[in-house]
Design a protein around this motif. Structure first.
Motif, mmCIF file in Angstrom:
data_model
loop_
_atom_site.group_PDB
_atom_site.id
_atom_site.type_symbol
_atom_site.label_atom_id
_atom_site.label_comp_id
_atom_site.label_asym_id
_atom_site.label_seq_id
_atom_site.Cartn_x
_atom_site.Cartn_y
_atom_site.Cartn_z
ATOM 1 N N ARG A 2 34.490 39.201 24.691
ATOM 2 C CA ARG A 2 33.893 39.042 26.013
ATOM 3 C C ARG A 2 33.748 40.398 26.706
ATOM 4 O O ARG A 2 34.415 41.366 26.350
ATOM 5 C CB ARG A 2 34.742 38.095 26.856
ATOM 6 N N ALA A 3 32.881 40.424 27.704
ATOM 7 C CA ALA A 3 32.659 41.664 28.449
ATOM 8 C C ALA A 3 33.960 42.102 29.112
ATOM 9 O O ALA A 3 34.772 41.265 29.517
ATOM 10 C CB ALA A 3 31.577 41.448 29.497
ATOM 11 N N PRO A 4 34.175 43.397 29.233
ATOM 12 C CA PRO A 4 35.445 43.882 29.792
ATOM 13 C C PRO A 4 35.574 43.604 31.279
ATOM 14 O O PRO A 4 34.583 43.618 32.017
ATOM 15 C CB PRO A 4 35.393 45.388 29.519
ATOM 16 N N THR A 5 36.785 43.342 31.694
ATOM 17 C CA THR A 5 37.142 43.315 33.112
ATOM 18 C C THR A 5 38.220 44.368 33.281
ATOM 19 O O THR A 5 39.347 44.196 32.803
ATOM 20 C CB THR A 5 37.665 41.933 33.539
ATOM 21 N N LEU A 139 46.219 41.340 37.762
ATOM 22 C CA LEU A 139 45.472 41.599 36.531
ATOM 23 C C LEU A 139 45.264 40.308 35.748
ATOM 24 O O LEU A 139 44.168 40.036 35.242
ATOM 25 C CB LEU A 139 46.204 42.643 35.685
ATOM 26 N N ARG A 140 46.308 39.506 35.654
ATOM 27 C CA ARG A 140 46.178 38.226 34.945
ATOM 28 C C ARG A 140 45.262 37.268 35.702
ATOM 29 O O ARG A 140 44.428 36.580 35.112
ATOM 30 C CB ARG A 140 47.555 37.595 34.734
ATOM 31 N N GLU A 141 45.428 37.212 37.019
ATOM 32 C CA GLU A 141 44.637 36.286 37.842
ATOM 33 C C GLU A 141 43.148 36.540 37.685
ATOM 34 O O GLU A 141 42.347 35.588 37.651
ATOM 35 C CB GLU A 141 45.047 36.434 39.310
ATOM 36 N N HIS A 142 42.772 37.803 37.595
ATOM 37 C CA HIS A 142 41.353 38.149 37.522
ATOM 38 C C HIS A 142 40.864 38.365 36.087
ATOM 39 O O HIS A 142 39.730 38.804 35.875
ATOM 40 C CB HIS A 142 41.080 39.391 38.369
ATOM 41 N N GLY A 143 41.704 38.071 35.119
ATOM 42 C CA GLY A 143 41.280 38.151 33.723
ATOM 43 C C GLY A 143 41.031 39.559 33.221
ATOM 44 O O GLY A 143 40.139 39.787 32.394
ATOM 45 N N THR A 145 41.012 42.897 31.178
ATOM 46 C CA THR A 145 41.149 43.220 29.756
ATOM 47 C C THR A 145 41.766 44.596 29.547
ATOM 48 O O THR A 145 42.242 44.897 28.449
ATOM 49 C CB THR A 145 39.776 43.181 29.064
ATOM 50 N N HIS A 146 41.756 45.449 30.583
ATOM 51 C CA HIS A 146 42.318 46.797 30.524
ATOM 52 C C HIS A 146 42.788 47.166 31.931
ATOM 53 O O HIS A 146 42.259 46.656 32.924
ATOM 54 C CB HIS A 146 41.280 47.844 30.081
ATOM 55 N N TYR A 147 43.767 48.093 32.003
ATOM 56 C CA TYR A 147 44.157 48.642 33.301
ATOM 57 C C TYR A 147 44.254 50.149 33.192
ATOM 58 O O TYR A 147 44.832 50.691 32.245
ATOM 59 C CB TYR A 147 45.491 48.071 33.789
ATOM 60 N N ALA A 160 53.005 44.489 31.314
ATOM 61 C CA ALA A 160 53.430 43.195 31.838
ATOM 62 C C ALA A 160 52.288 42.191 31.845
ATOM 63 O O ALA A 160 52.508 40.981 31.708
ATOM 64 C CB ALA A 160 53.992 43.361 33.248
ATOM 65 N N ALA A 161 51.059 42.687 32.003
ATOM 66 C CA ALA A 161 49.883 41.814 31.980
ATOM 67 C C ALA A 161 49.384 41.550 30.568
ATOM 68 O O ALA A 161 48.489 40.722 30.372
ATOM 69 C CB ALA A 161 48.765 42.433 32.811
ATOM 70 N N GLY A 162 49.937 42.273 29.590
ATOM 71 C CA GLY A 162 49.528 42.084 28.207
ATOM 72 C C GLY A 162 48.167 42.666 27.891
ATOM 73 O O GLY A 162 47.453 42.159 27.020
ATOM 74 N N VAL A 163 47.790 43.763 28.588
ATOM 75 C CA VAL A 163 46.501 44.413 28.338
ATOM 76 C C VAL A 163 46.732 45.889 28.033
ATOM 77 O O VAL A 163 47.760 46.456 28.411
ATOM 78 C CB VAL A 163 45.544 44.267 29.548
#
Length: 207
Positions: A2-5, A139-143, A145-147, A160-163
């Motif tokens: 999917r497209a990155p967020t 980060l999780r709430e808004h889906g 994919t990277h931070y 912690a968000a798994g990204v």
């Protein structure tokens, strides 16, 4: 894939807010009579405002000092702040790949928005008043994919968000500290972000 967020930290990741924040601390000193070393304060941006305020004010005055600082902030901090190298291009890179852009920051949302609006940095969502693991919730709430961030606590948030955490060495933390904190990629600044994002997308497709 999917497209990155992509989530971005604000201070010292997307913008250099040190001159304006220093000016706000000096105004805080003028208002309260409590001396704050503004240069020292802006050398360690990242943690919540209360953390810095508590270095200078007695405990019973911290909350009132925070309120005064935030009252002063729009007049002193917005105009002197500038985008960091590659910030506009980083946001555009996410857009060009069909993605969404978040700002997740320890600064309260309304003040973060003032910076973004003044500099015409267009993002889809702003989540403020969050630090370290707290950022993972947004980060999780808004889906996401990277931070992307400049502080070791930002890499903690990504984990912690798994990204994947993408670090920029434009803030108070060294490349070594950022790697030790779990950064998947460490960049000198955001000018390297588009290529790094493409590399991460390719890697995800290959897995």
């Amino acid at each position: 894939m999917r497209a990155p967020t992509v989530g971005f930290d604000l201070d010292m990741t997307l913008v250099d807010s040190r001159p304006g924040i220093a000016a706000t601390y000096r105004a805080l000193t003028a208002r309260t009579g409590v001396p704050v070393d503004a240069d020292a304060a802006v050398s360690r941006l990242g943690p919540p405002l209360r953390t810095e305020i508590a270095r200078w004010f007695p405990p019973e005055q911290v909350e009132s000092a925070v309120l005064i600082y935030r009252e002063l902030y729009p007049a002193y901090a917005i105009t002197p702040t500038v985008p960091l190298p590659g910030a506009r291009e980083a946001i555009e890179a996410v857009r060009e790949r069909g993605g969404r852009v978040l700002v997740v920051t320890s600064k309260i949302g309304r003040l973060a928005r003032l910076h973004l609006d003044h500099l015409k940095l267009e993002v889809d969502e702003v989540a403020g008043d969050l630090f370290a693991e707290e950022k993972a919730t947004a980060l999780r709430e808004h889906g996401a994919t990277h931070y992307v961030g400049d502080h070791v606590a930002d890499m903690v948030a990504a984990a912690a968000a798994g990204v994947p955490g993408i670090a920029v060495a434009t803030g108070p933390c060294s490349p070594g500290e950022l790697r030790e904190a779990g950064a998947d990629v460490v960049l000198d600044d955001l000018t390297g972000f588009p290529a790094a994002l493409d590399g991460m997308i390719r890697l995800a497709l290959e897995q």
